[in-house]
Write a protein that holds these residues in place. Structure first.
Motif, PDB file in Angstrom:
ATOM      1  N   GLN A  33    -108.940  16.038 -30.673  1.00 42.70           N
ATOM      2  CA  GLN A  33    -107.719  16.004 -28.901  1.00 42.70           C
ATOM      3  C   GLN A  33    -108.522  15.325 -27.678  1.00 42.70           C
ATOM      4  N   ILE A  34    -109.955  15.251 -28.004  1.00 38.37           N
ATOM      5  CA  ILE A  34    -110.731  14.678 -27.441  1.00 38.37           C
ATOM      6  C   ILE A  34    -111.038  13.157 -27.312  1.00 38.37           C
ATOM      7  N   ARG A  35    -111.044  13.382 -28.477  1.00 41.77           N
ATOM      8  CA  ARG A  35    -110.786  11.637 -29.384  1.00 41.77           C
ATOM      9  C   ARG A  35    -109.384  10.754 -28.360  1.00 41.77           C
ATOM     10  N   THR A  36    -108.485  11.630 -28.867  1.00 39.48           N
ATOM     11  CA  THR A  36    -107.060  11.400 -28.254  1.00 39.48           C
ATOM     12  C   THR A  36    -107.261  10.870 -26.925  1.00 39.48           C
ATOM     13  N   GLU A  83    -114.154   9.411 -16.101  1.00 41.86           N
ATOM     14  CA  GLU A  83    -113.103  10.178 -16.494  1.00 41.86           C
ATOM     15  C   GLU A  83    -112.426  11.174 -17.413  1.00 41.86           C
ATOM     16  N   LEU A  84    -113.196  10.684 -18.554  1.00 46.19           N
ATOM     17  CA  LEU A  84    -113.244  11.628 -19.637  1.00 46.19           C
ATOM     18  C   LEU A  84    -113.502  12.858 -19.783  1.00 46.19           C
ATOM     19  N   THR A  95    -122.758   6.666 -29.125  1.00 48.71           N
ATOM     20  CA  THR A  95    -121.353   6.704 -29.428  1.00 48.71           C
ATOM     21  C   THR A  95    -120.763   7.702 -29.673  1.00 48.71           C
ATOM     22  N   VAL A  96    -119.351   7.009 -30.160  1.00 50.64           N
ATOM     23  CA  VAL A  96    -118.000   7.389 -29.682  1.00 50.64           C
ATOM     24  C   VAL A  96    -118.798   9.242 -30.484  1.00 50.64           C
ATOM     25  N   GLY A  97    -119.255   9.432 -31.611  1.00 47.28           N
ATOM     26  CA  GLY A  97    -119.548  10.631 -32.088  1.00 47.28           C
ATOM     27  C   GLY A  97    -120.090  11.336 -30.952  1.00 47.28           C
ATOM     28  N   ASP A 142    -118.849  15.026 -29.589  1.00 47.69           N
ATOM     29  CA  ASP A 142    -120.486  16.044 -29.931  1.00 47.69           C
ATOM     30  C   ASP A 142    -120.739  17.135 -28.869  1.00 47.69           C
ATOM     31  N   LEU A 143    -121.372  16.136 -27.597  1.00 49.68           N
ATOM     32  CA  LEU A 143    -121.418  16.208 -26.557  1.00 49.68           C
ATOM     33  C   LEU A 143    -119.937  17.296 -26.125  1.00 49.68           C
ATOM     34  N   LEU A 144    -119.506  17.017 -25.407  1.00 52.04           N
ATOM     35  CA  LEU A 144    -117.881  17.381 -24.603  1.00 52.04           C
ATOM     36  C   LEU A 144    -117.819  18.700 -25.741  1.00 52.04           C
TER      37      LEU A 144
END
Length: 83
Positions: free
Chosen positions: A8-11, A44-45, A69-71, A75-77
């Motif tokens: 969901q966070i990735r989306t 924003e994210l 990185t994206v990961g 991971d943080l969120l």
């Protein structure tokens, strides 16, 4: 509301990038600088995640400095919403 899944966070991250005409790569090891994901985009994210959770996340400076990185963002969120 329960915690958001990594997908969901990735989306949501994809939506932030898509709004700027950018693309989120499938590879989580991709550097944020490579895809043009800036600190403003992270803000924003994070706001979108907080809105979805209906609660504020506690960001710490070392955690924010460690994202490259994206990961790392995912991971943080993930870690913050489960803290």
């Amino acid at each position: 509301m329960s915690a958001l899944s990594r997908d969901q966070i990735r989306t949501m991250m994809d939506e932030v990038l898509t709004a700027q005409g950018k693309e989120l790569p499938a590879d989580d090891s991709t550097a944020l600088a490579e895809i043009g994901f800036r600190s403003l985009d992270f803000s924003e994210l994070a706001l979108r995640v907080e809105d979805e959770l209906d609660e504020e996340l506690n960001f710490d400076a070392p955690g924010l400095r460690s994202i490259e990185t994206v990961g790392d963002v995912l991971d943080l969120l993930d870690r913050l919403q489960n803290a």
